[in-house]
Design a protein around this motif. Structure first.
Motif, PDB file in Angstrom:
ATOM      1  N   GLY A  97     -59.089  -6.373  47.741  1.00  0.00           N
ATOM      2  CA  GLY A  97     -58.517  -6.219  49.063  1.00  0.00           C
ATOM      3  C   GLY A  97     -57.806  -7.478  49.544  1.00  0.00           C
ATOM      4  O   GLY A  97     -57.830  -8.529  48.894  1.00  0.00           O
ATOM      5  N   GLU A  98     -57.169  -7.355  50.685  1.00  0.00           N
ATOM      6  CA  GLU A  98     -56.481  -8.501  51.306  1.00  0.00           C
ATOM      7  C   GLU A  98     -57.520  -9.280  52.103  1.00  0.00           C
ATOM      8  O   GLU A  98     -57.865  -8.936  53.234  1.00  0.00           O
ATOM      9  CB  GLU A  98     -55.359  -7.999  52.215  1.00  0.00           C
ATOM     10  CG  GLU A  98     -54.635  -9.102  52.978  1.00  0.00           C
ATOM     11  CD  GLU A  98     -54.020 -10.134  52.054  1.00  0.00           C
ATOM     12  OE1 GLU A  98     -54.464 -11.293  52.128  1.00  0.00           O
ATOM     13  OE2 GLU A  98     -53.121  -9.796  51.286  1.00  0.00           O
ATOM     14  N   ARG A  99     -58.055 -10.328  51.497  1.00  0.00           N
ATOM     15  CA  ARG A  99     -59.118 -11.099  52.127  1.00  0.00           C
ATOM     16  C   ARG A  99     -58.814 -12.595  52.017  1.00  0.00           C
ATOM     17  O   ARG A  99     -58.395 -13.080  50.962  1.00  0.00           O
ATOM     18  CB  ARG A  99     -60.475 -10.802  51.486  1.00  0.00           C
ATOM     19  CG  ARG A  99     -60.892  -9.333  51.621  1.00  0.00           C
ATOM     20  CD  ARG A  99     -62.274  -9.094  51.068  1.00  0.00           C
ATOM     21  NE  ARG A  99     -62.612  -7.684  51.073  1.00  0.00           N
ATOM     22  CZ  ARG A  99     -63.093  -7.034  52.114  1.00  0.00           C
ATOM     23  NH1 ARG A  99     -63.289  -7.676  53.256  1.00  0.00           N
ATOM     24  NH2 ARG A  99     -63.385  -5.746  52.033  1.00  0.00           N
ATOM     25  N   VAL A 100     -59.063 -13.311  53.092  1.00  0.00           N
ATOM     26  CA  VAL A 100     -58.820 -14.752  53.123  1.00  0.00           C
ATOM     27  C   VAL A 100     -59.663 -15.470  52.085  1.00  0.00           C
ATOM     28  O   VAL A 100     -59.263 -16.502  51.542  1.00  0.00           O
ATOM     29  CB  VAL A 100     -59.103 -15.307  54.536  1.00  0.00           C
ATOM     30  CG1 VAL A 100     -58.966 -16.829  54.561  1.00  0.00           C
ATOM     31  CG2 VAL A 100     -58.163 -14.676  55.557  1.00  0.00           C
ATOM     32  N   VAL A 101     -60.816 -14.911  51.761  1.00  0.00           N
ATOM     33  CA  VAL A 101     -61.751 -15.580  50.870  1.00  0.00           C
ATOM     34  C   VAL A 101     -61.113 -15.926  49.526  1.00  0.00           C
ATOM     35  O   VAL A 101     -61.391 -16.983  48.948  1.00  0.00           O
ATOM     36  CB  VAL A 101     -63.025 -14.714  50.662  1.00  0.00           C
ATOM     37  CG1 VAL A 101     -62.691 -13.367  50.062  1.00  0.00           C
ATOM     38  CG2 VAL A 101     -64.035 -15.439  49.782  1.00  0.00           C
ATOM     39  N   TYR A 102     -60.225 -15.076  49.034  1.00  0.00           N
ATOM     40  CA  TYR A 102     -59.608 -15.352  47.730  1.00  0.00           C
ATOM     41  C   TYR A 102     -58.766 -16.618  47.774  1.00  0.00           C
ATOM     42  O   TYR A 102     -58.742 -17.404  46.826  1.00  0.00           O
ATOM     43  CB  TYR A 102     -58.752 -14.162  47.287  1.00  0.00           C
ATOM     44  CG  TYR A 102     -59.558 -12.908  47.048  1.00  0.00           C
ATOM     45  CD1 TYR A 102     -60.445 -12.833  45.974  1.00  0.00           C
ATOM     46  CD2 TYR A 102     -59.449 -11.813  47.874  1.00  0.00           C
ATOM     47  CE1 TYR A 102     -61.205 -11.699  45.750  1.00  0.00           C
ATOM     48  CE2 TYR A 102     -60.191 -10.657  47.655  1.00  0.00           C
ATOM     49  CZ  TYR A 102     -61.070 -10.610  46.595  1.00  0.00           C
ATOM     50  OH  TYR A 102     -61.819  -9.491  46.376  1.00  0.00           O
ATOM     51  N   ARG A 103     -58.063 -16.828  48.870  1.00  0.00           N
ATOM     52  CA  ARG A 103     -57.242 -18.040  49.003  1.00  0.00           C
ATOM     53  C   ARG A 103     -58.109 -19.270  49.239  1.00  0.00           C
ATOM     54  O   ARG A 103     -57.758 -20.376  48.816  1.00  0.00           O
ATOM     55  CB  ARG A 103     -56.241 -17.850  50.145  1.00  0.00           C
ATOM     56  CG  ARG A 103     -55.196 -16.782  49.851  1.00  0.00           C
ATOM     57  CD  ARG A 103     -54.137 -16.713  50.928  1.00  0.00           C
ATOM     58  NE  ARG A 103     -54.637 -16.141  52.165  1.00  0.00           N
ATOM     59  CZ  ARG A 103     -54.676 -14.834  52.422  1.00  0.00           C
ATOM     60  NH1 ARG A 103     -54.272 -13.964  51.512  1.00  0.00           N
ATOM     61  NH2 ARG A 103     -55.127 -14.386  53.571  1.00  0.00           N
ATOM     62  N   GLU A 104     -59.235 -19.091  49.917  1.00  0.00           N
ATOM     63  CA  GLU A 104     -60.128 -20.218  50.201  1.00  0.00           C
ATOM     64  C   GLU A 104     -60.780 -20.764  48.937  1.00  0.00           C
ATOM     65  O   GLU A 104     -61.119 -21.947  48.854  1.00  0.00           O
ATOM     66  CB  GLU A 104     -61.219 -19.782  51.188  1.00  0.00           C
ATOM     67  CG  GLU A 104     -60.711 -19.488  52.599  1.00  0.00           C
ATOM     68  CD  GLU A 104     -61.822 -18.992  53.503  1.00  0.00           C
ATOM     69  OE1 GLU A 104     -62.839 -18.468  52.968  1.00  0.00           O
ATOM     70  OE2 GLU A 104     -61.676 -19.089  54.733  1.00  0.00           O
ATOM     71  N   LEU A 105     -60.965 -19.899  47.936  1.00  0.00           N
ATOM     72  CA  LEU A 105     -61.685 -20.297  46.729  1.00  0.00           C
ATOM     73  C   LEU A 105     -60.819 -21.094  45.755  1.00  0.00           C
ATOM     74  O   LEU A 105     -61.333 -21.824  44.901  1.00  0.00           O
ATOM     75  CB  LEU A 105     -62.224 -19.056  46.016  1.00  0.00           C
ATOM     76  CG  LEU A 105     -63.300 -18.257  46.756  1.00  0.00           C
ATOM     77  CD1 LEU A 105     -63.610 -16.971  46.000  1.00  0.00           C
ATOM     78  CD2 LEU A 105     -64.555 -19.082  46.944  1.00  0.00           C
ATOM     79  N   PHE A 106     -59.507 -20.979  45.880  1.00  0.00           N
ATOM     80  CA  PHE A 106     -58.591 -21.569  44.895  1.00  0.00           C
ATOM     81  C   PHE A 106     -58.737 -23.089  44.734  1.00  0.00           C
ATOM     82  O   PHE A 106     -58.795 -23.582  43.597  1.00  0.00           O
ATOM     83  CB  PHE A 106     -57.146 -21.215  45.255  1.00  0.00           C
ATOM     84  CG  PHE A 106     -56.125 -21.879  44.382  1.00  0.00           C
ATOM     85  CD1 PHE A 106     -55.816 -21.362  43.131  1.00  0.00           C
ATOM     86  CD2 PHE A 106     -55.475 -23.034  44.794  1.00  0.00           C
ATOM     87  CE1 PHE A 106     -54.877 -21.976  42.318  1.00  0.00           C
ATOM     88  CE2 PHE A 106     -54.533 -23.650  43.993  1.00  0.00           C
ATOM     89  CZ  PHE A 106     -54.235 -23.123  42.744  1.00  0.00           C
ATOM     90  N   PRO A 107     -58.793 -23.893  45.824  1.00  0.00           N
ATOM     91  CA  PRO A 107     -58.821 -25.354  45.631  1.00  0.00           C
ATOM     92  C   PRO A 107     -59.982 -25.853  44.784  1.00  0.00           C
ATOM     93  O   PRO A 107     -59.855 -26.856  44.077  1.00  0.00           O
ATOM     94  CB  PRO A 107     -58.908 -25.896  47.062  1.00  0.00           C
ATOM     95  CG  PRO A 107     -58.281 -24.830  47.906  1.00  0.00           C
ATOM     96  CD  PRO A 107     -58.704 -23.539  47.256  1.00  0.00           C
ATOM     97  N   ALA A 108     -61.117 -25.156  44.854  1.00  0.00           N
ATOM     98  CA  ALA A 108     -62.263 -25.560  44.046  1.00  0.00           C
ATOM     99  C   ALA A 108     -62.350 -24.775  42.743  1.00  0.00           C
ATOM    100  O   ALA A 108     -63.253 -25.023  41.938  1.00  0.00           O
ATOM    101  CB  ALA A 108     -63.563 -25.379  44.839  1.00  0.00           C
ATOM    102  N   GLY A 109     -61.421 -23.840  42.536  1.00  0.00           N
ATOM    103  CA  GLY A 109     -61.452 -23.039  41.318  1.00  0.00           C
ATOM    104  C   GLY A 109     -62.635 -22.102  41.249  1.00  0.00           C
ATOM    105  O   GLY A 109     -63.044 -21.679  40.163  1.00  0.00           O
ATOM    106  N   LEU A 110     -63.185 -21.756  42.397  1.00  0.00           N
ATOM    107  CA  LEU A 110     -64.345 -20.877  42.425  1.00  0.00           C
ATOM    108  C   LEU A 110     -63.918 -19.415  42.509  1.00  0.00           C
ATOM    109  O   LEU A 110     -62.787 -19.099  42.869  1.00  0.00           O
ATOM    110  CB  LEU A 110     -65.245 -21.220  43.612  1.00  0.00           C
ATOM    111  CG  LEU A 110     -65.878 -22.613  43.598  1.00  0.00           C
ATOM    112  CD1 LEU A 110     -66.658 -22.863  44.879  1.00  0.00           C
ATOM    113  CD2 LEU A 110     -66.788 -22.789  42.374  1.00  0.00           C
ATOM    114  N   THR A 111     -64.844 -18.533  42.170  1.00  0.00           N
ATOM    115  CA  THR A 111     -64.625 -17.101  42.297  1.00  0.00           C
ATOM    116  C   THR A 111     -65.773 -16.507  43.099  1.00  0.00           C
ATOM    117  O   THR A 111     -66.738 -17.208  43.459  1.00  0.00           O
ATOM    118  CB  THR A 111     -64.574 -16.408  40.922  1.00  0.00           C
ATOM    119  OG1 THR A 111     -65.894 -16.396  40.351  1.00  0.00           O
ATOM    120  CG2 THR A 111     -63.614 -17.122  39.978  1.00  0.00           C
TER     121      THR A 111
END
Length: 274
Positions: free
Chosen positions: A211-225
């Motif tokens: 889905g369209e969720r902010v969480v996916y963009r928030e995880l990118f800088p740390a490379g987390l999923t």
């Protein structure tokens, strides 16, 4: 041309339109497979954006910084120009892998076409709109009935024929609906109906994605999923819902179980291909 050793399942994420969540989905699939203990390799063919490569760079740094035993694929990024380098990286990464995940550019690219021909599972993420649908099919503007497949569907058809000629194998084409709205809407129903019509004509499977969720963009800088919840602190409802979406998507992909023994230490090693 054969995709690779019999024990390696090649998963290619391909869509010539950008902004569909393709790279984010590819990373989450790779990490989800590695988290199960499978040996996973990733190849980023988009040397301009390099989203998958940068995502995994960030993850490698988090592993180093925190001393965390996170599941980690081996990975590399192609230079975008050299056929010899493409073959070198392909052979290097596929060797010993249970799954080989390839992310392609959001544009026409000769290496993306080559990778598509070698896919066992070909995943085309798209947003839930007729703008994205136009890549694979066209509809009547009044009835919204499918009139004919578009160029990209024909390209995949050609890739399937090439694969069948090369080794007799079939490509499982999956159209993945990313960024679905969480409320019922007339346009959503029309897109769904058009996709179901087209799926019968050109032979792809249709599954829900992320889905369209902010969480996916928030995880990118740390490379987390979403599978790395112990690093989030307190999980919100958005995290829980997104993780459930990921589980459902992985189940719907229907990927085969690895034929070789799984080695969790390899999956967590964070080795980067040269």
């Amino acid at each position: 041309m054969p995709s690779g050793p019999d024990n390696t399942h090649v998963i290619v994420f391909a869509n010539e339109k950008g902004g569909t969540g393709k790279s984010t989905t590819a990373v989450h699939v790779a990490i989800a497979l590695a988290a199960k203990g499978a040996r996973v390799a990733c190849l980023d063919l988009d040397h301009r954006q390099r989203t998958v490569g940068r995502y995994l760079d960030n993850r490698a740094q988090t592993i180093k910084r925190k001393g965390a035993a996170l599941p980690m694929p081996v990975y590399a990024t192609h230079d975008g120009h050299t056929p010899e380098r493409f073959e070198e990286l392909w052979n290097q990464l596929i060797d010993g892998a249970d799954y080989f995940v390839i992310d392609t550019p959001g544009r026409d690219d000769p290496f993306a076409r080559l990778a598509a021909q070698r896919a066992d599972t070909l995943v085309t993420p798209m947003n839930d709109s007729f703008v994205d649908f136009d890549l694979i099919g066209q509809v009547d503007p009044e009835t919204f009935k499918v009139t004919h497949p578009s160029f990209y569907a024909e390209l995949i058809w050609d890739a399937r024929k090439a694969r069948a000629r090369a080794d007799g194998a079939t490509i499982d084409w999956v159209v993945l609906r990313n960024r679905l709205q969480h409320i019922e809407a007339r346009n959503m129903r029309r897109v769904q109906e058009a996709l179901m019509q087209l799926a019968k004509r050109v032979g792809f499977r249709l599954i829900p994605g992320l889905g369209e969720r902010v969480v996916y963009r928030e995880l990118f800088p740390a490379g987390l999923t979403l599978l790395d919840s112990r690093f989030f602190g307190e999980m919100g409802l958005g995290h829980v819902a997104a993780r459930q979406e990921l589980r459902e998507m992985m189940a719907a992909l229907s990927l085969p179980e690895p034929q070789l023994p799984m080695f969790a230490d390899h999956a967590a090693a964070g080795i980067v291909a040269a």
